[in-house]
Design a protein around this motif. Structure first.
Motif, PDB file in Angstrom:
ATOM      1  N   ARG A 104       0.844  -1.199   0.000  1.00  0.00           N
ATOM      2  CA  ARG A 104       0.000   0.000   0.000  1.00  0.00           C
ATOM      3  C   ARG A 104       0.878   1.247   0.000  1.00  0.00           C
ATOM      4  O   ARG A 104       1.911   1.299   0.670  1.00  0.00           O
ATOM      5  CB  ARG A 104      -0.879   0.038   1.239  1.00  0.00           C
ATOM      6  CG  ARG A 104      -1.881  -1.077   1.346  1.00  0.00           C
ATOM      7  CD  ARG A 104      -2.927  -0.676   2.356  1.00  0.00           C
ATOM      8  NE  ARG A 104      -3.582  -1.823   2.946  1.00  0.00           N
ATOM      9  CZ  ARG A 104      -4.730  -1.759   3.595  1.00  0.00           C
ATOM     10  NH1 ARG A 104      -5.354  -0.591   3.731  1.00  0.00           N
ATOM     11  NH2 ARG A 104      -5.269  -2.837   4.121  1.00  0.00           N
ATOM     12  N   VAL A 105       0.430   2.260  -0.741  1.00  0.00           N
ATOM     13  CA  VAL A 105       1.117   3.547  -0.738  1.00  0.00           C
ATOM     14  C   VAL A 105       0.109   4.676  -0.839  1.00  0.00           C
ATOM     15  O   VAL A 105      -0.978   4.510  -1.396  1.00  0.00           O
ATOM     16  CB  VAL A 105       2.128   3.693  -1.911  1.00  0.00           C
ATOM     17  CG1 VAL A 105       3.270   2.696  -1.797  1.00  0.00           C
ATOM     18  CG2 VAL A 105       1.439   3.547  -3.260  1.00  0.00           C
ATOM     19  N   ASP A 106       0.461   5.791  -0.273  1.00  0.00           N
ATOM     20  CA  ASP A 106      -0.236   7.044  -0.509  1.00  0.00           C
ATOM     21  C   ASP A 106       0.773   8.160  -0.296  1.00  0.00           C
ATOM     22  O   ASP A 106       1.983   7.896  -0.164  1.00  0.00           O
ATOM     23  CB  ASP A 106      -1.489   7.184   0.365  1.00  0.00           C
ATOM     24  CG  ASP A 106      -1.195   7.151   1.858  1.00  0.00           C
ATOM     25  OD1 ASP A 106      -0.137   7.655   2.292  1.00  0.00           O
ATOM     26  OD2 ASP A 106      -2.037   6.631   2.619  1.00  0.00           O
ATOM     27  N   GLU A 107       0.299   9.402  -0.271  1.00  0.00           N
ATOM     28  CA  GLU A 107       1.236  10.521  -0.271  1.00  0.00           C
ATOM     29  C   GLU A 107       1.935  10.748   1.067  1.00  0.00           C
ATOM     30  O   GLU A 107       2.718  11.684   1.210  1.00  0.00           O
ATOM     31  CB  GLU A 107       0.515  11.781  -0.735  1.00  0.00           C
ATOM     32  CG  GLU A 107       0.237  11.730  -2.230  1.00  0.00           C
ATOM     33  CD  GLU A 107      -0.742  12.784  -2.710  1.00  0.00           C
ATOM     34  OE1 GLU A 107      -0.275  13.814  -3.235  1.00  0.00           O
ATOM     35  OE2 GLU A 107      -1.955  12.567  -2.562  1.00  0.00           O
ATOM     36  N   ARG A 108       1.720   9.865   2.027  1.00  0.00           N
ATOM     37  CA  ARG A 108       2.478   9.918   3.276  1.00  0.00           C
ATOM     38  C   ARG A 108       3.838   9.252   3.141  1.00  0.00           C
ATOM     39  O   ARG A 108       4.697   9.397   4.019  1.00  0.00           O
ATOM     40  CB  ARG A 108       1.687   9.252   4.407  1.00  0.00           C
ATOM     41  CG  ARG A 108       0.432   9.995   4.817  1.00  0.00           C
ATOM     42  CD  ARG A 108      -0.398   9.205   5.817  1.00  0.00           C
ATOM     43  NE  ARG A 108      -1.046   8.056   5.191  1.00  0.00           N
ATOM     44  CZ  ARG A 108      -1.845   7.213   5.831  1.00  0.00           C
ATOM     45  NH1 ARG A 108      -2.079   7.377   7.133  1.00  0.00           N
ATOM     46  NH2 ARG A 108      -2.424   6.206   5.195  1.00  0.00           N
ATOM     47  N   VAL A 109       4.047   8.496   2.067  1.00  0.00           N
ATOM     48  CA  VAL A 109       5.303   7.761   1.889  1.00  0.00           C
ATOM     49  C   VAL A 109       5.812   7.934   0.468  1.00  0.00           C
ATOM     50  O   VAL A 109       5.052   8.188  -0.466  1.00  0.00           O
ATOM     51  CB  VAL A 109       5.120   6.255   2.175  1.00  0.00           C
ATOM     52  CG1 VAL A 109       4.744   6.026   3.630  1.00  0.00           C
ATOM     53  CG2 VAL A 109       4.090   5.623   1.243  1.00  0.00           C
ATOM     54  N   ILE A 110       7.112   7.765   0.315  1.00  0.00           N
ATOM     55  CA  ILE A 110       7.701   7.723  -1.009  1.00  0.00           C
ATOM     56  C   ILE A 110       7.216   6.452  -1.719  1.00  0.00           C
ATOM     57  O   ILE A 110       6.942   5.440  -1.072  1.00  0.00           O
ATOM     58  CB  ILE A 110       9.244   7.754  -0.905  1.00  0.00           C
ATOM     59  CG1 ILE A 110       9.897   8.035  -2.262  1.00  0.00           C
ATOM     60  CG2 ILE A 110       9.771   6.467  -0.303  1.00  0.00           C
ATOM     61  CD1 ILE A 110      11.399   8.263  -2.161  1.00  0.00           C
ATOM     62  N   VAL A 111       7.065   6.497  -3.025  1.00  0.00           N
ATOM     63  CA  VAL A 111       6.664   5.307  -3.768  1.00  0.00           C
ATOM     64  C   VAL A 111       7.833   4.318  -3.764  1.00  0.00           C
ATOM     65  O   VAL A 111       8.935   4.659  -4.191  1.00  0.00           O
ATOM     66  CB  VAL A 111       6.284   5.667  -5.219  1.00  0.00           C
ATOM     67  CG1 VAL A 111       5.979   4.397  -6.011  1.00  0.00           C
ATOM     68  CG2 VAL A 111       5.085   6.607  -5.237  1.00  0.00           C
ATOM     69  N   PRO A 112       7.652   3.097  -3.279  1.00  0.00           N
ATOM     70  CA  PRO A 112       8.759   2.131  -3.191  1.00  0.00           C
ATOM     71  C   PRO A 112       9.345   1.818  -4.554  1.00  0.00           C
ATOM     72  O   PRO A 112       8.622   1.488  -5.501  1.00  0.00           O
ATOM     73  CB  PRO A 112       8.097   0.884  -2.590  1.00  0.00           C
ATOM     74  CG  PRO A 112       6.853   1.368  -1.933  1.00  0.00           C
ATOM     75  CD  PRO A 112       6.398   2.541  -2.736  1.00  0.00           C
ATOM     76  N   ARG A 113      10.664   1.908  -4.649  1.00  0.00           N
ATOM     77  CA  ARG A 113      11.366   1.548  -5.876  1.00  0.00           C
ATOM     78  C   ARG A 113      12.851   1.305  -5.600  1.00  0.00           C
ATOM     79  O   ARG A 113      13.694   1.467  -6.478  1.00  0.00           O
ATOM     80  CB  ARG A 113      11.191   2.637  -6.942  1.00  0.00           C
ATOM     81  CG  ARG A 113      11.545   4.047  -6.468  1.00  0.00           C
ATOM     82  CD  ARG A 113      11.072   5.056  -7.504  1.00  0.00           C
ATOM     83  NE  ARG A 113      11.390   6.439  -7.177  1.00  0.00           N
ATOM     84  CZ  ARG A 113      10.639   7.220  -6.402  1.00  0.00           C
ATOM     85  NH1 ARG A 113       9.548   6.733  -5.817  1.00  0.00           N
ATOM     86  NH2 ARG A 113      10.967   8.492  -6.192  1.00  0.00           N
ATOM     87  N   SER A 114      13.164   0.941  -4.369  1.00  0.00           N
ATOM     88  CA  SER A 114      14.553   0.782  -3.969  1.00  0.00           C
ATOM     89  C   SER A 114      15.217  -0.401  -4.665  1.00  0.00           C
ATOM     90  O   SER A 114      14.624  -1.459  -4.845  1.00  0.00           O
ATOM     91  CB  SER A 114      14.637   0.581  -2.449  1.00  0.00           C
ATOM     92  OG  SER A 114      15.947   0.253  -2.053  1.00  0.00           O
ATOM     93  N   TYR A 115      16.489  -0.208  -5.021  1.00  0.00           N
ATOM     94  CA  TYR A 115      17.280  -1.304  -5.566  1.00  0.00           C
ATOM     95  C   TYR A 115      17.455  -2.423  -4.536  1.00  0.00           C
ATOM     96  O   TYR A 115      17.701  -3.572  -4.898  1.00  0.00           O
ATOM     97  CB  TYR A 115      18.653  -0.801  -5.994  1.00  0.00           C
ATOM     98  CG  TYR A 115      18.606   0.348  -6.968  1.00  0.00           C
ATOM     99  CD1 TYR A 115      17.820   0.289  -8.118  1.00  0.00           C
ATOM    100  CD2 TYR A 115      19.353   1.509  -6.753  1.00  0.00           C
ATOM    101  CE1 TYR A 115      17.770   1.343  -9.012  1.00  0.00           C
ATOM    102  CE2 TYR A 115      19.310   2.567  -7.640  1.00  0.00           C
ATOM    103  CZ  TYR A 115      18.518   2.490  -8.772  1.00  0.00           C
ATOM    104  OH  TYR A 115      18.478   3.537  -9.653  1.00  0.00           O
ATOM    105  N   LEU A 116      17.326  -2.095  -3.265  1.00  0.00           N
ATOM    106  CA  LEU A 116      17.471  -3.112  -2.226  1.00  0.00           C
ATOM    107  C   LEU A 116      16.379  -4.165  -2.323  1.00  0.00           C
ATOM    108  O   LEU A 116      16.565  -5.294  -1.882  1.00  0.00           O
ATOM    109  CB  LEU A 116      17.438  -2.473  -0.838  1.00  0.00           C
ATOM    110  CG  LEU A 116      18.476  -1.385  -0.527  1.00  0.00           C
ATOM    111  CD1 LEU A 116      18.430  -1.021   0.949  1.00  0.00           C
ATOM    112  CD2 LEU A 116      19.874  -1.820  -0.920  1.00  0.00           C
ATOM    113  N   GLY A 117      15.242  -3.797  -2.887  1.00  0.00           N
ATOM    114  CA  GLY A 117      14.165  -4.764  -3.044  1.00  0.00           C
ATOM    115  C   GLY A 117      14.600  -5.960  -3.860  1.00  0.00           C
ATOM    116  O   GLY A 117      14.325  -7.114  -3.491  1.00  0.00           O
TER     117      GLY A 117
END
Length: 308
Positions: A104-117
């Motif tokens: 889940r995402v909304d404008e309280r968090v950055i959109v996940p896209r980390s290379y660590l994933g």
């Protein structure tokens, strides 16, 4: 009486029709991508599939599917919202994916896209990968700094099933979203959410693994963000004048919070030359991913204990 203007929903009947329409509208609007997609076609496909609750990995089987009037109107409204608001597509549908795993995402968090994933989900640290962690089951404690939506903490819990994972973020609002994701993935018994500034709320706790995707964008770059990136919380991006202020703080404190055989996995963006020049005593081991080169480093506890 003049006839009412035609709606696009009158003529756009299939998924293929809506896909073509969306790509044309996005291209004309000159949108910016980078929140899970890199072009108008992939962005349109993601919006359509996710909003119709279809698997997002393959559009092909659905192209000729005819849509109900309500579905067509919903998709057209989403397409227009993407253009008029310039919100990243994951915010519009409330979902983002890392390695096929939804969060889940909304404008309280950055959109996940980390290379660590990718590194966590593929087991790249383990004995069948780089061998930086000899036995994943031996990782009993892990820490995710700057957890945001909690996605990396959850992926760490999946990758290291015996680990108790602490997930820290300064933002109480971000942790509200993380709490939803922890519940969705039934990770309540493995992931503990902690509010605070990096290591400050952790006392003397030590960890077998620290992972972190901290804010690492230089101030001038943040100031020049396109609207899509500016929609995200600034604190999740801003890393000071050269982008590495928080990374430096993590390097200064990580040694005090690692077990003897532990290690730090950190994403920093494109600042590897700055770090190597500033910390010549640290033997940074740079990891590449499918979409990055020398933007993630590994350091073990022994190296970090050297104050140099």
């Amino acid at each position: 009486m003049a006839p009412s203007p035609a709606s696009p929903a009158d003529e756009l009947l299939t998924v293929r029709d809506l896909l073509r329409y969306a790509v044309s509208r996005f291209a004309a609007a000159r949108l910016t991508y980078g929140h899970g997609t890199e072009n108008a076609l992939d962005e349109a496909a993601f919006l359509i599939l996710e909003s119709l609750s279809l698997p997002i990995d393959d559009l092909g089987p659905w192209l000729e599917a005819r849509l109900t009037r309500a579905e067509r109107e919903k998709l057209i409204a989403l397409i227009e919202a993407r253009i008029t608001t310039r919100k990243p597509a994951p915010y519009l549908v409330g979902k983002a994916y890392i390695q096929g795993i939804g969060f889940r995402v909304d404008e309280r968090v950055i959109v996940p896209r980390s290379y660590l994933g990718e590194i966590l989900a593929t087991g790249a640290l383990g004995p069948d990968g780089l061998g930086l962690i000899a036995d994943p089951m031996a990782v009993e404690t892990a820490l995710d700094l700057c957890t945001g939506s909690g996605c990396l903490a959850i992926l760490a819990a999946m990758a290291f099933p015996a680990a108790a994972v602490d997930a820290v973020d300064l933002s109480a609002a971000a942790l509200e979203v993380a709490r939803l994701n922890v519940a969705d993935h039934q990770a309540d018994d493995h992931v503990r959410l902690v509010q605070g500034d990096l290591f400050a709320p952790l006392g003397n706790r030590r960890y077998d693994l620290i992972i972190t995707n901290p804010p690492y964008v230089a101030a001038a770059e943040v100031a020049a963000f396109p609207p899509e990136y500016a929609r995200e919380p600034e604190m999740a991006h801003l890393g000071g004048a050269d982008g590495l202020d928080i990374v430096r703080r993590i390097l200064a404190g990580a040694g005090d919070h690692l077990t003897a055989d532990g290690g730090l996995l950190c994403e920093i963006g494109t600042g590897h030359e700055i770090l190597e020049a500033e910390f010549p005593h640290l033997p940074f081991f740079w990891l590449d991913t499918a979409a990055s080169e020398s933007e993630v480093f590994w350091l073990n506890a022994e190296a970090l204990a050297q104050r140099g």
